[in-house]
Design a protein around this motif. Sequence first.
Motif, PDB file in Angstrom:
ATOM      1  N   PRO A 180      -3.797  -8.250 -18.337  1.00  0.00           N
ATOM      2  CA  PRO A 180      -2.815  -9.231 -17.856  1.00  0.00           C
ATOM      3  C   PRO A 180      -3.297  -9.955 -16.606  1.00  0.00           C
ATOM      4  CG  PRO A 180      -1.738  -7.180 -18.446  1.00  0.00           C
ATOM      5  CD  PRO A 180      -3.212  -6.908 -18.472  1.00  0.00           C
ATOM      6  N   ALA A 181      -2.649 -11.071 -16.306  1.00  0.00           N
ATOM      7  CA  ALA A 181      -3.104 -11.954 -15.231  1.00  0.00           C
ATOM      8  C   ALA A 181      -3.210 -11.250 -13.887  1.00  0.00           C
ATOM      9  CB  ALA A 181      -2.166 -13.156 -15.122  1.00  0.00           C
ATOM     10  N   GLY A 182      -2.295 -10.319 -13.606  1.00  0.00           N
ATOM     11  CA  GLY A 182      -2.305  -9.664 -12.297  1.00  0.00           C
ATOM     12  C   GLY A 182      -3.405  -8.642 -12.119  1.00  0.00           C
ATOM     13  N   GLY A 183      -4.004  -8.179 -13.216  1.00  0.00           N
ATOM     14  CA  GLY A 183      -5.068  -7.185 -13.131  1.00  0.00           C
ATOM     15  C   GLY A 183      -6.367  -7.817 -12.665  1.00  0.00           C
ATOM     16  N   LEU A 184      -6.971  -7.266 -11.624  1.00  0.00           N
ATOM     17  CA  LEU A 184      -8.158  -7.883 -11.030  1.00  0.00           C
ATOM     18  C   LEU A 184      -9.428  -7.065 -11.217  1.00  0.00           C
ATOM     19  CD1 LEU A 184      -6.556  -9.162  -7.705  1.00  0.00           C
ATOM     20  CD2 LEU A 184      -6.870 -10.391  -9.865  1.00  0.00           C
ATOM     21  N   PHE A 185      -9.301  -5.781 -11.515  1.00  0.00           N
ATOM     22  CA  PHE A 185     -10.484  -4.982 -11.833  1.00  0.00           C
ATOM     23  C   PHE A 185     -10.031  -3.756 -12.615  1.00  0.00           C
ATOM     24  CE2 PHE A 185      -8.914  -2.933  -8.081  1.00  0.00           C
ATOM     25  CZ  PHE A 185      -9.328  -1.606  -8.132  1.00  0.00           C
ATOM     26  N   GLU A 228      -0.592  -2.487  -7.927  1.00  0.00           N
ATOM     27  CA  GLU A 228       0.129  -2.699  -9.182  1.00  0.00           C
ATOM     28  C   GLU A 228      -0.851  -2.422 -10.316  1.00  0.00           C
ATOM     29  OE1 GLU A 228       2.998  -6.161 -11.187  1.00  0.00           O
ATOM     30  OE2 GLU A 228       1.973  -6.504  -9.273  1.00  0.00           O
ATOM     31  N   SER A 229      -0.396  -1.791 -11.392  1.00  0.00           N
ATOM     32  CA  SER A 229      -1.348  -1.350 -12.420  1.00  0.00           C
ATOM     33  C   SER A 229      -0.813  -1.569 -13.825  1.00  0.00           C
ATOM     34  CB  SER A 229      -1.693   0.134 -12.218  1.00  0.00           C
ATOM     35  OG  SER A 229      -0.535   0.944 -12.300  1.00  0.00           O
ATOM     36  N   TRP A 230      -1.759  -1.721 -14.767  1.00  0.00           N
ATOM     37  CA  TRP A 230      -1.454  -1.942 -16.178  1.00  0.00           C
ATOM     38  C   TRP A 230      -2.338  -1.022 -17.019  1.00  0.00           C
ATOM     39  CZ3 TRP A 230      -1.846  -5.436 -12.361  1.00  0.00           C
ATOM     40  CH2 TRP A 230      -0.835  -6.390 -12.201  1.00  0.00           C
ATOM     41  N   VAL A 287      -9.828   9.140 -22.617  1.00  0.00           N
ATOM     42  CA  VAL A 287     -10.088   8.146 -21.576  1.00  0.00           C
ATOM     43  C   VAL A 287      -8.945   7.139 -21.543  1.00  0.00           C
ATOM     44  CG1 VAL A 287     -11.726   6.462 -20.663  1.00  0.00           C
ATOM     45  CG2 VAL A 287     -12.560   8.365 -22.062  1.00  0.00           C
ATOM     46  N   ASP A 288      -8.451   6.866 -20.365  1.00  0.00           N
ATOM     47  CA  ASP A 288      -7.483   5.786 -20.169  1.00  0.00           C
ATOM     48  C   ASP A 288      -8.096   4.747 -19.238  1.00  0.00           C
ATOM     49  OD1 ASP A 288      -5.472   6.713 -21.791  1.00  0.00           O
ATOM     50  OD2 ASP A 288      -4.457   7.832 -20.203  1.00  0.00           O
ATOM     51  N   VAL A 289      -7.967   3.489 -19.620  1.00  0.00           N
ATOM     52  CA  VAL A 289      -8.476   2.372 -18.826  1.00  0.00           C
ATOM     53  C   VAL A 289      -7.289   1.671 -18.177  1.00  0.00           C
ATOM     54  CG1 VAL A 289      -9.799   0.225 -18.853  1.00  0.00           C
ATOM     55  CG2 VAL A 289     -10.426   2.096 -20.401  1.00  0.00           C
ATOM     56  N   TRP A 290      -7.334   1.543 -16.856  1.00  0.00           N
ATOM     57  CA  TRP A 290      -6.252   0.918 -16.097  1.00  0.00           C
ATOM     58  C   TRP A 290      -6.765  -0.314 -15.370  1.00  0.00           C
ATOM     59  CZ3 TRP A 290      -1.093   2.381 -15.802  1.00  0.00           C
ATOM     60  CH2 TRP A 290      -0.765   3.606 -16.399  1.00  0.00           C
ATOM     61  N   ALA A 291      -5.947  -1.358 -15.359  1.00  0.00           N
ATOM     62  CA  ALA A 291      -6.221  -2.550 -14.551  1.00  0.00           C
ATOM     63  C   ALA A 291      -5.420  -2.442 -13.265  1.00  0.00           C
ATOM     64  CB  ALA A 291      -5.839  -3.815 -15.313  1.00  0.00           C
ATOM     65  N   ASP A 303     -10.997 -13.143  -3.226  1.00  0.00           N
ATOM     66  CA  ASP A 303     -12.260 -13.419  -3.900  1.00  0.00           C
ATOM     67  C   ASP A 303     -12.174 -13.044  -5.383  1.00  0.00           C
ATOM     68  OD1 ASP A 303     -15.145 -14.206  -3.498  1.00  0.00           O
ATOM     69  OD2 ASP A 303     -15.419 -12.221  -4.372  1.00  0.00           O
ATOM     70  N   LEU A 304     -11.558 -11.903  -5.661  1.00  0.00           N
ATOM     71  CA  LEU A 304     -11.362 -11.501  -7.055  1.00  0.00           C
ATOM     72  C   LEU A 304     -10.476 -12.502  -7.789  1.00  0.00           C
ATOM     73  CD1 LEU A 304     -10.762  -7.644  -6.706  1.00  0.00           C
ATOM     74  CD2 LEU A 304     -12.804  -8.773  -7.574  1.00  0.00           C
ATOM     75  N   GLU A 305      -9.398 -12.897  -7.142  1.00  0.00           N
ATOM     76  CA  GLU A 305      -8.475 -13.847  -7.772  1.00  0.00           C
ATOM     77  C   GLU A 305      -9.153 -15.183  -8.035  1.00  0.00           C
ATOM     78  OE1 GLU A 305      -4.319 -12.180  -5.797  1.00  0.00           O
ATOM     79  OE2 GLU A 305      -5.557 -13.626  -4.711  1.00  0.00           O
TER      80      GLU A 305
END
Length: 499
Positions: free
Chosen positions: A222-227, A251-253, A241-245, A458-460
Amino acid sequence: EFAGGILIMTGASSAVGLRSTPARYIFLDEVDAYPASADEEGDPVTLAEARSLTFAHRRKVFLVSTPTIRGLSRIEREYEASDQRRFFVPCPHCGAMQWLKFDRLRWQKGKPETAEYHCEGCDQPIGEHNKTAMLEGGEWRATATAADPTTVGYHLSALYSPIGWLSWERIVRSWEAAQGSDEAIKAFRNTILGETWVETGEAPDWQRLYDRRERWKSGTVPAGGLFLTAGADVQKDRIEVDVWAWGRGLESWLVDHVVIEGGPDRHDAWSELTTLLDQSWPHERGAHLRIARLAIDTGYEAPAVYSWSRAQGFAQVSPVKGVEGFNRSSPVSGPTFVDATEGGKRLRRGARLWTVAVSTFKAETYRFLRLERPTEEDLAEGAAFPPGSVHLPHWVENEWLKQFVAEQLVTVRTKRGFARLEWQKLRERNEALDCRVYARAAAWIAGADRWTDEKWRDLEDQLGATPTEMDGAGRVNRPQAAPRGKRQSDWLGRRGGWF
């Protein structure tokens, strides 16, 4: 050395330093930050106090600390066993003696400069300019009977700060600024009020989490996830394994859930995990992201985990070891170097191991799950989710949700009668919660808790750009990816080498 004595300084982590020399006077500072055990030889406070036993009734042991978490705080336990002295000051209006409490400090909403203290006796407002006279007329009074009559305890909050130091107005401003963040409120209560923080570890209802699942395009960030980070839990017959943004404010997804069949003795399982490190997930804004860092548990078959991690490179993979307890100076410490095996050959200090205070991240996750979420109407009007919000996708299954809230924090009594907090399972399987903790630790290791606003921007900026070519680990608009050897830590960011 000085006239009449000698001063010996040592650290709370050194068992040798704590028990090496008899001492009549012992000063222990910030005891709540001490490790649970010094070199695995026992409680540092107990070890230090033992040095004074030779002097019997002539000894003095002085403990000082900012309190931390109720039920775990050493200074709270010692204070409650004392006569619990408070500094009583007189009301300038009626003369009633009282110790200062934060809930008696009142102000007009949004106007900290109007802060005044209201007397418990006459309820008249007391301006801060009266504080000097109040302090001069104050006295220490015991409020309890000590378990040991030779033990005295003193408590003092920042409300007593003299004129020119920390004012009531600044205290109110700090309180208002902390609203909306459990971590900020915790810091306020610990450092300003000198009170312990109460961790609420009641497991959220998995059905409530099921009902509030969200819809976004499956397999995308999603848009808010940066890494991205990942947590891997190694079991006898599988690797989960779980992958989280992660975005601003942590804030996390949940982006992906992967089960690799076969345990650590199956070579193909490690090959599949390696492939996962190379996988990329499309971002809603067009970029592609790879896992910035994967934290993998070493609790089962640690040698196999070390060997695989070493082969991938420690820039992207972090072996972790979970430890219990809240009273640690940092939720993640390390890395420390441990022996590893590669090709049947033992390599001294061949792997890097991080230690994770799993209790801290479990409690944080449950706090985040309890955050009040904006309604659809609020979102339509432009409201944002609060920092720390956890977003779960529509595809997540009941079993995963049950694992995610499979533990609760309970207070248990030790044999000596002291209370301590302990995480206990509500059901046998808890891999989803463990993977979340490891992924959170990976974000901490990556530096997300310490990044400046400039780094987040910078990430954004990069994710908002139109990618011309997707290269290693989600970097955007770079002409050439680094040659593939051991994995590079420059996974995202124009400046490179952030980690």
